[in-house]
Design a protein around this motif. Sequence first.
Motif, PDB file in Angstrom:
ATOM      1  N   GLN A 100       0.837  -1.179   0.000  1.00 50.30           N
ATOM      2  CA  GLN A 100       0.000   0.000   0.000  1.00 50.30           C
ATOM      3  C   GLN A 100       0.884   1.246   0.000  1.00 50.30           C
ATOM      4  N   VAL A 101       0.715   2.068  -1.003  1.00 51.00           N
ATOM      5  CA  VAL A 101       1.493   3.308  -1.092  1.00 51.00           C
ATOM      6  C   VAL A 101       0.788   4.394  -0.304  1.00 51.00           C
ATOM      7  N   GLN A 102       1.536   5.106   0.492  1.00 52.49           N
ATOM      8  CA  GLN A 102       0.974   6.216   1.268  1.00 52.49           C
ATOM      9  C   GLN A 102       1.666   7.519   0.907  1.00 52.49           C
ATOM     10  N   LEU A 103       0.858   8.563   0.781  1.00 50.97           N
ATOM     11  CA  LEU A 103       1.364   9.909   0.545  1.00 50.97           C
ATOM     12  C   LEU A 103       0.922  10.765   1.716  1.00 50.97           C
ATOM     13  N   VAL A 104       1.862  11.425   2.352  1.00 54.85           N
ATOM     14  CA  VAL A 104       1.561  12.238   3.518  1.00 54.85           C
ATOM     15  C   VAL A 104       2.016  13.663   3.256  1.00 54.85           C
ATOM     16  N   GLU A 105       1.044  14.580   3.258  1.00 51.84           N
ATOM     17  CA  GLU A 105       1.348  15.989   3.035  1.00 51.84           C
ATOM     18  C   GLU A 105       1.608  16.698   4.358  1.00 51.84           C
ATOM     19  N   SER A 106       2.389  17.754   4.277  1.00 54.03           N
ATOM     20  CA  SER A 106       2.626  18.605   5.434  1.00 54.03           C
ATOM     21  C   SER A 106       2.934  20.007   4.942  1.00 54.03           C
ATOM     22  N   GLY A 107       2.804  20.972   5.845  1.00 53.67           N
ATOM     23  CA  GLY A 107       3.219  22.331   5.522  1.00 53.67           C
ATOM     24  C   GLY A 107       2.105  23.319   5.275  1.00 53.67           C
ATOM     25  N   GLY A 108       0.867  22.876   5.299  1.00 50.99           N
ATOM     26  CA  GLY A 108      -0.218  23.820   5.104  1.00 50.99           C
ATOM     27  C   GLY A 108      -0.389  24.715   6.328  1.00 50.99           C
TER      28      GLY A 108
END
Length: 115
Positions: A1-9
Motif C-alpha cells: 500500500q502506497v501512502q502519501l503524507v502531506e505537510s506544511g499547510g
Amino acid sequence: QVQLVESGGGLVQAGGSLRLSCAVSRSISSINAMGWYRQAPGKQRELVAAITGGGDTNLSDSVKGRFTISRDNAKNTVTLRMNSLKPEDTAVYYCYMRRYQNVYWGQGTQVTVSS
C-alpha cells in the motif's frame, strides 16, 4: 500500500509564503508523474503543479511565477514552494502520484490565505 503524507499547510497573510511537502512511502524514482491538485469550496479540483519522471514541470497559469515544484528522489518527497500567496489560493491541497495505471492521493492539507 502506497501512502502519501502531506505537510506544511496553514494560515498565511496575502503576499506570504508556504512550503508544502509530500512524503511517499516508496521510491519515487520510477514514477510517471507527481504533483499537487487543489480544491476550493464549491469548486472543482484543479491541477496546480506537476513534475514528470523525467523532471519536466508543469504549472497552472494561475500560479506561474509564484509557485515552484521540485522532487527529491533520495528522500521520496515532492515539494511545492508557494510565494506571493493570494486569497484565491485558499484551498485544500492534495498530493498525487501516478505510476503506470495507478494513481495515489494524499489526505490533503489546508492552505488559507487571508487578505
